[in-house]
Design a protein around this motif. Structure first.
Motif, PDB file in Angstrom:
ATOM      1  N   HIS A  91       0.856  -1.183   0.000  1.00  7.22           N
ATOM      2  CA  HIS A  91       0.000   0.000   0.000  1.00  7.22           C
ATOM      3  C   HIS A  91       0.893   1.234   0.000  1.00  7.22           C
ATOM      4  O   HIS A  91       1.866   1.304   0.753  1.00  7.22           O
ATOM      5  N   PHE A  92       0.549   2.214  -0.834  1.00 10.27           N
ATOM      6  CA  PHE A  92       1.243   3.496  -0.893  1.00 10.27           C
ATOM      7  C   PHE A  92       0.273   4.545  -0.366  1.00 10.27           C
ATOM      8  O   PHE A  92      -0.864   4.625  -0.838  1.00 10.27           O
ATOM      9  N   TYR A  93       0.713   5.339   0.601  1.00 13.43           N
ATOM     10  CA  TYR A  93      -0.192   6.288   1.233  1.00 13.43           C
ATOM     11  C   TYR A  93       0.590   7.503   1.731  1.00 13.43           C
ATOM     12  O   TYR A  93       1.819   7.512   1.758  1.00 13.43           O
ATOM     13  N   ARG A  94      -0.139   8.509   2.122  1.00 13.05           N
ATOM     14  CA  ARG A  94       0.433   9.677   2.786  1.00 13.05           C
ATOM     15  C   ARG A  94      -0.045   9.661   4.236  1.00 13.05           C
ATOM     16  O   ARG A  94      -1.121   9.156   4.532  1.00 13.05           O
ATOM     17  N   ALA A  95       0.759  10.195   5.123  1.00 14.19           N
ATOM     18  CA  ALA A  95       0.467  10.141   6.560  1.00 14.19           C
ATOM     19  C   ALA A  95      -0.973  10.557   6.854  1.00 14.19           C
ATOM     20  O   ALA A  95      -1.431  11.600   6.391  1.00 14.19           O
ATOM     21  N   GLY A  96      -1.686   9.696   7.574  1.00 14.22           N
ATOM     22  CA  GLY A  96      -3.045   9.987   7.994  1.00 14.22           C
ATOM     23  C   GLY A  96      -4.102   9.801   6.926  1.00 14.22           C
ATOM     24  O   GLY A  96      -5.272  10.075   7.171  1.00 14.22           O
ATOM     25  N   GLU A  97      -3.717   9.325   5.740  1.00 14.19           N
ATOM     26  CA  GLU A  97      -4.668   9.143   4.636  1.00 14.19           C
ATOM     27  C   GLU A  97      -4.736   7.678   4.233  1.00 14.19           C
ATOM     28  O   GLU A  97      -3.803   6.910   4.471  1.00 14.19           O
ATOM     29  N   ALA A  98      -5.841   7.326   3.586  1.00 14.75           N
ATOM     30  CA  ALA A  98      -5.981   5.973   3.030  1.00 14.75           C
ATOM     31  C   ALA A  98      -5.039   5.820   1.837  1.00 14.75           C
ATOM     32  O   ALA A  98      -4.610   6.814   1.236  1.00 14.75           O
ATOM     33  N   PRO A  99      -4.704   4.599   1.460  1.00 14.80           N
ATOM     34  CA  PRO A  99      -3.809   4.388   0.326  1.00 14.80           C
ATOM     35  C   PRO A  99      -4.340   5.012  -0.965  1.00 14.80           C
ATOM     36  O   PRO A  99      -5.540   4.985  -1.226  1.00 14.80           O
ATOM     37  N   PHE A 100      -3.424   5.550  -1.752  1.00 15.88           N
ATOM     38  CA  PHE A 100      -3.774   6.063  -3.072  1.00 15.88           C
ATOM     39  C   PHE A 100      -3.362   5.076  -4.162  1.00 15.88           C
ATOM     40  O   PHE A 100      -3.767   5.199  -5.309  1.00 15.88           O
TER      41      PHE A 100
END
Length: 133
Positions: A91-100
């Protein structure tokens, strides 16, 4: 194959995922062999520990985090060398967000026993699918 070897190789695979997730390049020597060969659609063909580290540092995106989940580990031991394969979902994501982005991969490794323990000598990544969120 001894149970100890299997546990140590499974631990190596788990440490590899955590190393990549945490971007702890200073600890890469605890996972990779100095003559590591990388075959990856994302990073291309890379040979040698120093080249691998250079590619990882150069392509790092500080705001993009990953979570590697590896399952179905198969180990075929042959003395001080083993062929290892597994399925992985990254999973690729940004801090505090769901995966993009989520990628499903087949991972194949050659691992070797060294005086410091098992190390990844070769790794090959095959992308099975990618979902962009």
């Amino acid at each position: 194959m001894s149970t100890i070897d299997r546990v140590e190789i499974a631990d190596l695979v788990s440490r590899l995922g955590r190393l990549l997730d945490d971007k702890r390049w200073e600890d890469a020597h605890t996972v990779f062999h100095p003559e590591v060969a990388i075959h990856s659609p994302r990073y291309g063909e890379t040979t040698g520990f120093d080249e691998f580290l250079e590619v990882m540092r150069r392509t790092e995106q500080p705001d993009v985090l990953t979570q590697h989940a590896t399952t179905g580990l198969l180990v075929d031991l042959d003395g001080d060398r083993a062929a290892v394969s597994a399925n992985a979902v990254n999973h690729f994501y940004r801090a505090g967000e769901a995966p993009f982005r989520t990628a499903s991969l087949r991972m194949d490794w050659v691992v070797v026993r060294t005086p410091a323990g098992w190390r990844v000598r070769e790794t090959r990544t095959t992308v099975l699918w990618i979902r962009e969120e």
